[in-house]
Design a protein around this motif. Structure first.
Motif, PDB file in Angstrom:
ATOM      1  N   ALA A  35      32.739  -1.423  77.663  1.00  0.00           N
ATOM      2  CA  ALA A  35      33.474  -1.880  78.574  1.00  0.00           C
ATOM      3  C   ALA A  35      34.092  -1.472  79.655  1.00  0.00           C
ATOM      4  CB  ALA A  35      34.763  -2.772  77.736  1.00  0.00           C
ATOM      5  N   PRO A  36      34.814  -0.306  79.556  1.00  0.00           N
ATOM      6  CA  PRO A  36      35.087   0.324  80.773  1.00  0.00           C
ATOM      7  C   PRO A  36      33.888   0.887  81.881  1.00  0.00           C
ATOM      8  CG  PRO A  36      36.095   1.373  78.999  1.00  0.00           C
ATOM      9  CD  PRO A  36      35.169   0.408  78.487  1.00  0.00           C
ATOM     10  N   CYS A  37      32.678   1.238  81.317  1.00  0.00           N
ATOM     11  CA  CYS A  37      31.615   1.572  82.074  1.00  0.00           C
ATOM     12  C   CYS A  37      31.429   0.385  82.806  1.00  0.00           C
ATOM     13  CB  CYS A  37      30.561   1.997  81.332  1.00  0.00           C
ATOM     14  SG  CYS A  37      30.938   3.321  80.182  1.00  0.00           S
ATOM     15  N   ILE A  38      31.140  -1.042  82.139  1.00  0.00           N
ATOM     16  CA  ILE A  38      30.856  -2.073  82.880  1.00  0.00           C
ATOM     17  C   ILE A  38      31.704  -2.575  83.568  1.00  0.00           C
ATOM     18  CG2 ILE A  38      29.891  -4.539  82.574  1.00  0.00           C
ATOM     19  CD1 ILE A  38      28.740  -3.118  79.751  1.00  0.00           C
ATOM     20  N   HIS A  39      32.909  -2.441  83.564  1.00  0.00           N
ATOM     21  CA  HIS A  39      34.221  -2.842  84.501  1.00  0.00           C
ATOM     22  C   HIS A  39      34.120  -2.273  85.696  1.00  0.00           C
ATOM     23  CE1 HIS A  39      36.432  -5.999  82.307  1.00  0.00           C
ATOM     24  NE2 HIS A  39      36.655  -5.357  81.304  1.00  0.00           N
ATOM     25  N   ASN A  40      33.754  -0.805  85.512  1.00  0.00           N
ATOM     26  CA  ASN A  40      33.494  -0.002  86.873  1.00  0.00           C
ATOM     27  C   ASN A  40      32.234  -0.230  87.672  1.00  0.00           C
ATOM     28  OD1 ASN A  40      36.248   1.286  86.248  1.00  0.00           O
ATOM     29  ND2 ASN A  40      35.371   3.019  85.036  1.00  0.00           N
ATOM     30  N   PHE A  41      31.226  -0.482  86.789  1.00  0.00           N
ATOM     31  CA  PHE A  41      30.072  -0.690  87.649  1.00  0.00           C
ATOM     32  C   PHE A  41      29.309  -1.974  86.770  1.00  0.00           C
ATOM     33  CE2 PHE A  41      25.404  -0.391  88.602  1.00  0.00           C
ATOM     34  CZ  PHE A  41      25.634  -0.345  90.017  1.00  0.00           C
ATOM     35  N   PRO A  42      29.926  -3.287  87.442  1.00  0.00           N
ATOM     36  CA  PRO A  42      29.598  -4.613  86.682  1.00  0.00           C
ATOM     37  C   PRO A  42      28.390  -5.023  87.276  1.00  0.00           C
ATOM     38  CG  PRO A  42      31.298  -4.819  88.488  1.00  0.00           C
ATOM     39  CD  PRO A  42      31.029  -3.404  88.404  1.00  0.00           C
ATOM     40  N   PRO A  43      27.901  -6.190  86.588  1.00  0.00           N
ATOM     41  CA  PRO A  43      26.744  -6.707  87.312  1.00  0.00           C
ATOM     42  C   PRO A  43      26.446  -7.008  88.645  1.00  0.00           C
ATOM     43  CG  PRO A  43      27.218  -7.918  85.017  1.00  0.00           C
ATOM     44  CD  PRO A  43      28.619  -7.065  85.559  1.00  0.00           C
ATOM     45  N   GLU A  44      27.527  -7.414  89.496  1.00  0.00           N
ATOM     46  CA  GLU A  44      27.669  -7.704  90.727  1.00  0.00           C
ATOM     47  C   GLU A  44      27.200  -6.435  91.825  1.00  0.00           C
ATOM     48  OE1 GLU A  44      30.404  -8.452  88.677  1.00  0.00           O
ATOM     49  OE2 GLU A  44      29.794 -10.647  88.419  1.00  0.00           O
ATOM     50  N   ALA A  45      27.752  -5.413  91.012  1.00  0.00           N
ATOM     51  CA  ALA A  45      27.562  -4.003  91.623  1.00  0.00           C
ATOM     52  C   ALA A  45      26.051  -3.804  91.609  1.00  0.00           C
ATOM     53  CB  ALA A  45      28.427  -2.926  91.170  1.00  0.00           C
ATOM     54  N   LEU A  46      25.520  -3.930  90.339  1.00  0.00           N
ATOM     55  CA  LEU A  46      24.114  -3.667  90.265  1.00  0.00           C
ATOM     56  C   LEU A  46      23.074  -4.491  91.188  1.00  0.00           C
ATOM     57  CD1 LEU A  46      22.021  -2.208  88.837  1.00  0.00           C
ATOM     58  CD2 LEU A  46      22.086  -3.589  86.723  1.00  0.00           C
ATOM     59  N   ARG A  47      23.554  -5.646  91.178  1.00  0.00           N
ATOM     60  CA  ARG A  47      22.903  -6.554  92.210  1.00  0.00           C
ATOM     61  C   ARG A  47      22.897  -6.003  93.573  1.00  0.00           C
ATOM     62  NH1 ARG A  47      22.757 -13.182  91.718  1.00  0.00           N
ATOM     63  NH2 ARG A  47      21.322 -13.268  93.605  1.00  0.00           N
ATOM     64  N   HIS A  48      23.913  -5.814  94.049  1.00  0.00           N
ATOM     65  CA  HIS A  48      24.229  -5.437  95.322  1.00  0.00           C
ATOM     66  C   HIS A  48      23.801  -3.960  95.805  1.00  0.00           C
ATOM     67  CE1 HIS A  48      28.421  -7.668  95.434  1.00  0.00           C
ATOM     68  NE2 HIS A  48      27.320  -8.201  95.719  1.00  0.00           N
ATOM     69  N   TRP A  49      23.269  -3.242  94.561  1.00  0.00           N
ATOM     70  CA  TRP A  49      22.668  -2.072  94.547  1.00  0.00           C
ATOM     71  C   TRP A  49      21.225  -1.941  95.061  1.00  0.00           C
ATOM     72  CZ3 TRP A  49      18.775  -0.537  91.229  1.00  0.00           C
ATOM     73  CH2 TRP A  49      18.140   0.676  91.248  1.00  0.00           C
ATOM     74  N   ALA A  50      20.620  -3.132  94.368  1.00  0.00           N
ATOM     75  CA  ALA A  50      19.225  -3.608  94.524  1.00  0.00           C
ATOM     76  C   ALA A  50      19.117  -4.175  95.939  1.00  0.00           C
ATOM     77  CB  ALA A  50      18.810  -4.374  93.464  1.00  0.00           C
ATOM     78  N   GLU A  51      20.068  -4.878  96.277  1.00  0.00           N
ATOM     79  CA  GLU A  51      19.613  -5.463  97.438  1.00  0.00           C
ATOM     80  C   GLU A  51      19.979  -4.504  98.761  1.00  0.00           C
ATOM     81  OE1 GLU A  51      22.589  -8.980  97.183  1.00  0.00           O
ATOM     82  OE2 GLU A  51      20.886 -10.043  96.133  1.00  0.00           O
ATOM     83  N   ASP A  52      20.862  -3.563  98.435  1.00  0.00           N
ATOM     84  CA  ASP A  52      20.889  -2.362  99.495  1.00  0.00           C
ATOM     85  C   ASP A  52      19.872  -1.511  99.691  1.00  0.00           C
ATOM     86  OD1 ASP A  52      22.911  -1.028 101.366  1.00  0.00           O
ATOM     87  OD2 ASP A  52      22.571   0.626  99.924  1.00  0.00           O
ATOM     88  N   LEU A  53      18.932  -1.624  98.503  1.00  0.00           N
ATOM     89  CA  LEU A  53      17.750  -1.093  98.699  1.00  0.00           C
ATOM     90  C   LEU A  53      16.704  -1.827  99.124  1.00  0.00           C
ATOM     91  CD1 LEU A  53      17.451   1.132  95.543  1.00  0.00           C
ATOM     92  CD2 LEU A  53      17.023   2.002  97.708  1.00  0.00           C
ATOM     93  N   GLY A  54      17.152  -2.953  99.895  1.00  0.00           N
ATOM     94  CA  GLY A  54      16.030  -3.924 100.365  1.00  0.00           C
ATOM     95  C   GLY A  54      15.282  -4.947  99.428  1.00  0.00           C
ATOM     96  N   GLU A  55      15.816  -4.874  98.011  1.00  0.00           N
ATOM     97  CA  GLU A  55      15.198  -5.793  97.268  1.00  0.00           C
ATOM     98  C   GLU A  55      16.214  -6.941  96.914  1.00  0.00           C
ATOM     99  OE1 GLU A  55      12.100  -5.660  96.001  1.00  0.00           O
ATOM    100  OE2 GLU A  55      11.461  -4.248  97.459  1.00  0.00           O
ATOM    101  N   PRO A  56      16.117  -8.142  97.448  1.00  0.00           N
ATOM    102  CA  PRO A  56      17.026  -9.292  97.160  1.00  0.00           C
ATOM    103  C   PRO A  56      16.803  -9.870  95.776  1.00  0.00           C
ATOM    104  CG  PRO A  56      15.448  -9.915  98.661  1.00  0.00           C
ATOM    105  CD  PRO A  56      15.085  -8.546  98.516  1.00  0.00           C
ATOM    106  N   CYS A  57      17.689 -10.235  95.259  1.00  0.00           N
ATOM    107  CA  CYS A  57      17.799 -10.891  94.005  1.00  0.00           C
ATOM    108  C   CYS A  57      17.871 -12.444  93.634  1.00  0.00           C
ATOM    109  CB  CYS A  57      18.903 -10.379  92.967  1.00  0.00           C
ATOM    110  SG  CYS A  57      18.741  -8.505  93.104  1.00  0.00           S
ATOM    111  N   PHE A  58      17.537 -12.931  92.898  1.00  0.00           N
ATOM    112  CA  PHE A  58      17.998 -14.337  92.387  1.00  0.00           C
ATOM    113  C   PHE A  58      18.470 -14.492  90.915  1.00  0.00           C
ATOM    114  CE2 PHE A  58      13.550 -14.219  91.234  1.00  0.00           C
ATOM    115  CZ  PHE A  58      13.368 -15.396  90.086  1.00  0.00           C
ATOM    116  N   THR A  59      19.249 -15.619  90.800  1.00  0.00           N
ATOM    117  CA  THR A  59      19.619 -16.025  89.336  1.00  0.00           C
ATOM    118  C   THR A  59      18.759 -17.054  88.917  1.00  0.00           C
ATOM    119  OG1 THR A  59      21.845 -15.283  89.705  1.00  0.00           O
ATOM    120  CG2 THR A  59      21.492 -16.735  87.953  1.00  0.00           C
ATOM    121  N   GLY A  60      18.104 -17.033  87.913  1.00  0.00           N
ATOM    122  CA  GLY A  60      17.249 -18.175  86.991  1.00  0.00           C
ATOM    123  C   GLY A  60      18.067 -18.828  86.491  1.00  0.00           C
ATOM    124  N   SER A  61      17.481 -20.285  85.915  1.00  0.00           N
ATOM    125  CA  SER A  61      18.028 -20.995  85.245  1.00  0.00           C
ATOM    126  C   SER A  61      18.740 -20.559  84.027  1.00  0.00           C
ATOM    127  CB  SER A  61      17.150 -22.362  84.791  1.00  0.00           C
ATOM    128  OG  SER A  61      16.138 -21.609  84.102  1.00  0.00           O
TER     129      SER A  61
END
Length: 411
Positions: A79-105
């Motif tokens: 939990a402390p690790c994921i609070h410090n680097f949560p899913p939103e941060a991972l998504r932003h990291w990928a998008e900062d590398l020029g790889e946009p994301c989408f959320t499936g159903s």
């Protein structure tokens, strides 16, 4: 904060070039550290690339509290690790590398490209630009304090490090790099590996498995120990595979350790009630064969019909068939082989590490990623756990090198 050249007399050594090792290297090189990344494979990210073959599922968009529950007994640890680097941060990291994301159903977060290779190429370019040096064909064979020995194709090589991060992966898919051989270097600190997100062997005749190899039981549910999961099951010569089984794998594996076999309830038509199934079957002509009734009334394919014949041969009336279709007892006798599992349970124990992911018995030696003893279902939770523990581990290394911490070796 950047590290001065006098504060770090030797590079940080990261062993393992999967997502956890790569991300730890990125974080530390951004902070000004010299980082050397070692791996026994020729190229980095081999298992990461395989995970992206069917569309890279990076993380999941569900609220954080249910997200954390997916880690089971490791929830409080991670939990402390994921609070410090949560899913939103991972998504932003990928998008900062020029790889946009989408959320499936389903809430799963994917790269829009549905490929891991473009992301990995850009990631490696970033690491190279930040000065990370990569050393392929280096297998770790010994550690003495902060001294390392690597076997290369030519000779044995010794290296000194200011700090070490182990990101050596689990014990499955050895041909892609995760062979689990590192546990011999940390004897007494590891839980044995066990398959997770894996297939299971039903007590079906071998000829049934061979006859229907490659067939898919679509849109079914599996229920066990208060859990029900829907999806597809694939029949292979090694047993059954598929998302519903993966979600139940930890509970099934633990149950098999207590008793054998373990019985799961299979529902071939979970979108229909028992009464609706009876009604559809009752409308069929009396002279129709059982197989034709099941095909016409419920659109059961040949594999499903033969499975009912195999497991529920005496069901004939609409009520008996409705019971059989919705409550098929499916008995499993073993997990599929460890090396074919998507991920593994077991590895480096939590009590071997401090809150900074440093090993308690060896100051300056840290670990992260799938080599730690945690498991999670598919759906983005595995990669998120690798990235989040790598983030926490890199922060721990930076703190250890930048300021006095309990247990730090004197310079």
């Amino acid at each position: 904060m950047p590290v001065s050249s006098t504060a770090q007399t030797a590079p940080i050594a990261i062993i393992g070039a999967g997502p956890a090792g790569l991300f730890a290297a990125e974080r530390l090189s951004q902070k000004g550290h010299e980082v050397h990344l070692f791996d026994h494979m020729a190229r980095p990210g081999r298992k990461f690339l395989m995970a992206g073959r069917s569309g890279l599922n990076l993380t999941h968009a569900e609220p954080l509290e249910p997200f954390l529950q997916r880690y089971g007994t490791a929830r409080e640890w991670l939990a402390p690790c994921i609070h410090n680097f949560p899913p939103e941060a991972l998504r932003h990291w990928a998008e900062d590398l020029g790889e946009p994301c989408f959320t499936g159903s389903s809430g799963r977060v994917f790269l829009k490209s549905l490929k891991a290779s473009p992301l990995l190429r850009r990631w490696l370019t970033r690491l190279q630009d930040q000065g990370v040096q990569f050393f392929p064909h280096h297998r770790l064979v010994d550690m003495q304090g902060l001294s390392l020995a690597f076997q290369t194709p030519e000779r044995l090589i010794q290296r000194e490090a200011s700090a070490i991060i182990l990101a050596l992966g689990g014990g499955s898919w050895s041909r892609l790099g995760s062979d689990g051989r590192w546990t011999s270097l940390l004897e007494g600190h590891c839980t044995p590996f066990a398959p997770s997100n894996c297939g299971f062997m039903p007590d079906w005749p071998d000829d049934f498995l061979l006859r229907h190899e490659g067939a898919t039981l679509r849109g079914i549910t599996l229920s066990f120990d208060g859990q029900t999961h829907r999806g597809d099951l694939i029949i292979t010569k090694r047993g059954l595979e598929g998302a519903p089984l993966y979600a139940l794998s930890a509970a099934l594996r633990q149950a098999l350790a207590r008793s054998n076999p373990v019985t799961v309830t299979l529902n071939l038509r979970p979108t229909l009630s028992h009464a609706q199934i009876m009604e559809r079957l009752a409308r069929q002509r009396l002279r129709e064969s059982r197989s034709n009734k099941l095909r016409k009334a419920l659109n059961l394919d040949r594999t499903m019909r033969e499975l009912l014949t195999q497991l529920c041969p005496d069901a004939r009336t609409p009520g008996e068939l409705a019971d059989a279709i919705t409550l098929i007892p499916l008995r499993f006798t073993a997990t599929a082989e460890l090396d074919r599992a998507i991920s593994t349970a077991g590895g480096l124990k939590q009590d071997a590490l401090d809150e900074h992911f440093m090993l308690r018995h060896q100051p300056g030696l840290f670990a992260c990623g799938e080599m730690l003893d945690w498991e999670a279902p598919t759906g983005g939770y595995l990669l998120q756990g690798c990235f989040s523990t790598a983030y926490q581990c890199a922060e721990g290394v930076h703190r250890w090198l930048s300021q006095p911490l309990p247990g730090k070796l004197p310079s």
